[in-house]
Design a protein around this motif. Sequence first.
Motif, PDB file in Angstrom:
ATOM      1  N   LEU A 187      43.596  41.530  48.296  1.00 15.28           N
ATOM      2  CA  LEU A 187      44.613  41.609  49.344  1.00 15.28           C
ATOM      3  C   LEU A 187      45.936  41.037  48.859  1.00 15.28           C
ATOM      4  O   LEU A 187      47.004  41.603  49.131  1.00 15.28           O
ATOM      5  CB  LEU A 187      44.137  40.865  50.593  1.00 15.28           C
ATOM      6  CG  LEU A 187      45.098  40.882  51.778  1.00 15.28           C
ATOM      7  CD1 LEU A 187      45.410  42.308  52.211  1.00 15.28           C
ATOM      8  CD2 LEU A 187      44.514  40.081  52.950  1.00 15.28           C
ATOM      9  N   ARG A 188      45.888  39.933  48.127  1.00 16.84           N
ATOM     10  CA  ARG A 188      47.132  39.334  47.612  1.00 16.84           C
ATOM     11  C   ARG A 188      47.831  40.292  46.646  1.00 16.84           C
ATOM     12  O   ARG A 188      49.054  40.440  46.688  1.00 16.84           O
ATOM     13  CB  ARG A 188      46.832  38.007  46.908  1.00 16.84           C
ATOM     14  CG  ARG A 188      48.081  37.345  46.317  1.00 16.84           C
ATOM     15  CD  ARG A 188      47.832  35.870  46.059  1.00 16.84           C
ATOM     16  NE  ARG A 188      46.806  35.663  45.057  1.00 16.84           N
ATOM     17  CZ  ARG A 188      47.051  35.596  43.737  1.00 16.84           C
ATOM     18  NH1 ARG A 188      48.281  35.734  43.298  1.00 16.84           N
ATOM     19  NH2 ARG A 188      46.083  35.359  42.897  1.00 16.84           N
ATOM     20  N   ILE A 189      47.075  40.932  45.788  1.00 18.82           N
ATOM     21  CA  ILE A 189      47.651  41.881  44.831  1.00 18.82           C
ATOM     22  C   ILE A 189      48.319  43.035  45.578  1.00 18.82           C
ATOM     23  O   ILE A 189      49.445  43.434  45.253  1.00 18.82           O
ATOM     24  CB  ILE A 189      46.558  42.408  43.878  1.00 18.82           C
ATOM     25  CG1 ILE A 189      46.105  41.287  42.941  1.00 18.82           C
ATOM     26  CG2 ILE A 189      47.062  43.603  43.070  1.00 18.82           C
ATOM     27  CD1 ILE A 189      44.872  41.632  42.116  1.00 18.82           C
ATOM     28  N   LEU A 190      47.638  43.539  46.591  1.00 22.54           N
ATOM     29  CA  LEU A 190      48.193  44.670  47.337  1.00 22.54           C
ATOM     30  C   LEU A 190      49.415  44.270  48.159  1.00 22.54           C
ATOM     31  O   LEU A 190      50.406  45.010  48.223  1.00 22.54           O
ATOM     32  CB  LEU A 190      47.115  45.268  48.241  1.00 22.54           C
ATOM     33  CG  LEU A 190      45.997  46.020  47.510  1.00 22.54           C
ATOM     34  CD1 LEU A 190      44.854  46.345  48.470  1.00 22.54           C
ATOM     35  CD2 LEU A 190      46.526  47.301  46.874  1.00 22.54           C
ATOM     36  N   THR A 191      49.365  43.096  48.806  1.00 15.03           N
ATOM     37  CA  THR A 191      50.539  42.669  49.575  1.00 15.03           C
ATOM     38  C   THR A 191      51.723  42.379  48.654  1.00 15.03           C
ATOM     39  O   THR A 191      52.874  42.645  49.019  1.00 15.03           O
ATOM     40  CB  THR A 191      50.229  41.440  50.445  1.00 15.03           C
ATOM     41  OG1 THR A 191      49.664  40.401  49.634  1.00 15.03           O
ATOM     42  CG2 THR A 191      49.256  41.779  51.559  1.00 15.03           C
ATOM     43  N   ASP A 192      51.443  41.870  47.455  1.00 19.74           N
ATOM     44  CA  ASP A 192      52.519  41.692  46.472  1.00 19.74           C
ATOM     45  C   ASP A 192      53.188  43.032  46.172  1.00 19.74           C
ATOM     46  O   ASP A 192      54.412  43.115  46.024  1.00 19.74           O
ATOM     47  CB  ASP A 192      51.970  41.101  45.168  1.00 19.74           C
ATOM     48  CG  ASP A 192      51.682  39.611  45.254  1.00 19.74           C
ATOM     49  OD1 ASP A 192      52.074  38.981  46.247  1.00 19.74           O
ATOM     50  OD2 ASP A 192      51.053  39.079  44.312  1.00 19.74           O
ATOM     51  N   SER A 193      52.379  44.090  46.088  1.00 19.98           N
ATOM     52  CA  SER A 193      52.943  45.408  45.772  1.00 19.98           C
ATOM     53  C   SER A 193      53.793  45.931  46.922  1.00 19.98           C
ATOM     54  O   SER A 193      54.837  46.555  46.700  1.00 19.98           O
ATOM     55  CB  SER A 193      51.826  46.402  45.438  1.00 19.98           C
ATOM     56  OG  SER A 193      51.110  46.824  46.591  1.00 19.98           O
TER      57      SER A 193
ATOM     58  N   TRP B   6      42.666  47.185  39.686  1.00 20.45           N
ATOM     59  CA  TRP B   6      42.386  45.880  40.285  1.00 20.45           C
ATOM     60  C   TRP B   6      41.436  45.986  41.472  1.00 20.45           C
ATOM     61  O   TRP B   6      40.544  45.151  41.642  1.00 20.45           O
ATOM     62  CB  TRP B   6      43.681  45.211  40.727  1.00 20.45           C
ATOM     63  CG  TRP B   6      44.414  44.471  39.651  1.00 20.45           C
ATOM     64  CD1 TRP B   6      45.657  44.765  39.148  1.00 20.45           C
ATOM     65  CD2 TRP B   6      43.968  43.302  38.946  1.00 20.45           C
ATOM     66  NE1 TRP B   6      45.992  43.859  38.168  1.00 20.45           N
ATOM     67  CE2 TRP B   6      44.977  42.946  38.025  1.00 20.45           C
ATOM     68  CE3 TRP B   6      42.809  42.534  38.994  1.00 20.45           C
ATOM     69  CZ2 TRP B   6      44.875  41.852  37.177  1.00 20.45           C
ATOM     70  CZ3 TRP B   6      42.687  41.437  38.151  1.00 20.45           C
ATOM     71  CH2 TRP B   6      43.712  41.106  37.254  1.00 20.45           C
ATOM     72  N   ILE B   7      41.615  46.989  42.315  1.00 15.05           N
ATOM     73  CA  ILE B   7      40.839  47.033  43.552  1.00 15.05           C
ATOM     74  C   ILE B   7      39.362  47.348  43.313  1.00 15.05           C
ATOM     75  O   ILE B   7      38.539  47.132  44.208  1.00 15.05           O
ATOM     76  CB  ILE B   7      41.435  48.024  44.573  1.00 15.05           C
ATOM     77  CG1 ILE B   7      41.439  49.449  44.007  1.00 15.05           C
ATOM     78  CG2 ILE B   7      42.820  47.587  45.007  1.00 15.05           C
ATOM     79  CD1 ILE B   7      41.889  50.489  45.021  1.00 15.05           C
ATOM     80  N   VAL B   8      39.032  47.849  42.113  1.00 19.46           N
ATOM     81  CA  VAL B   8      37.612  48.099  41.811  1.00 19.46           C
ATOM     82  C   VAL B   8      37.060  47.070  40.827  1.00 19.46           C
ATOM     83  O   VAL B   8      35.913  47.165  40.402  1.00 19.46           O
ATOM     84  CB  VAL B   8      37.405  49.524  41.245  1.00 19.46           C
ATOM     85  CG1 VAL B   8      37.785  50.566  42.278  1.00 19.46           C
ATOM     86  CG2 VAL B   8      38.182  49.734  39.948  1.00 19.46           C
TER      87      VAL B   8
END
Length: 240
Positions: A107-113, A95-97
């Motif tokens: 950022l939303r994907i990472l904070t969800d994790s 996702w991050i790339v």
Amino acid sequence: MPNQTFRSLVDTVLNDNKGERVVRFEHLGQVYWLKQAEKLTGAMRFLKANPKTAIQTEIETLTQLAKQGAQVPELVCFDDNFLVVADVGKTLSEWIVNPEIDQAKRLRILTDSGEALAKLHSLGLAHGRPALRDISWHDGKVSFIDFEASQNSKDITYQQRRDILVYIHSLYRYLGPNHEMIAPVIKAYRDAGGEHIWQEAKAWIAPWQFLYYALYPLKDIGGKDLRPIYWLLWHFKQVN
């Protein structure tokens, strides 16, 4: 074949992919992953665990974790030599790339994790290696894959402390010293119930902070696994 049953399709995939460790296939628009027992050759037959035992352990672990409320892929079917799980989306490292999403969504994907890892820990569970390549995200749902921790260990705090250290190391490994992105992700973990484990990690790493100065010259030029160690130490040195 549109009318082919799911199990007969699995049998076809098995027959067509003998010896393949992991195979992707689709059924009625849904993606699935078939994982077969590893075929060991030579000295590896003596150095690694029995493949059938390993696949059964993974089946039992997924079943146990699902019953305890962990966010894991759905175990759809299995047998002595294989298991099939439903696809749970791209991994965080993918996702991050992804050029199709903006920084806000990353950022939303990472904070969800981060929040999901805190929830896993609040259940009294651990992952063992929650690197970004071992966490998936799809439509707001986080799933953990490839568990390595023993959920029956008495020292679950040790395992959870290791989890958060691996997780933070992985953030720096994949994102680099991008503090604007990483800080809110770690804060999301702490705010979602991970504060105790974060403090445990901070206390555990304190005696190793002398490495912060030793690794300073390598913070930008060290290897992909060495550089994040400096930034991991930086994080716990700077943040209270």
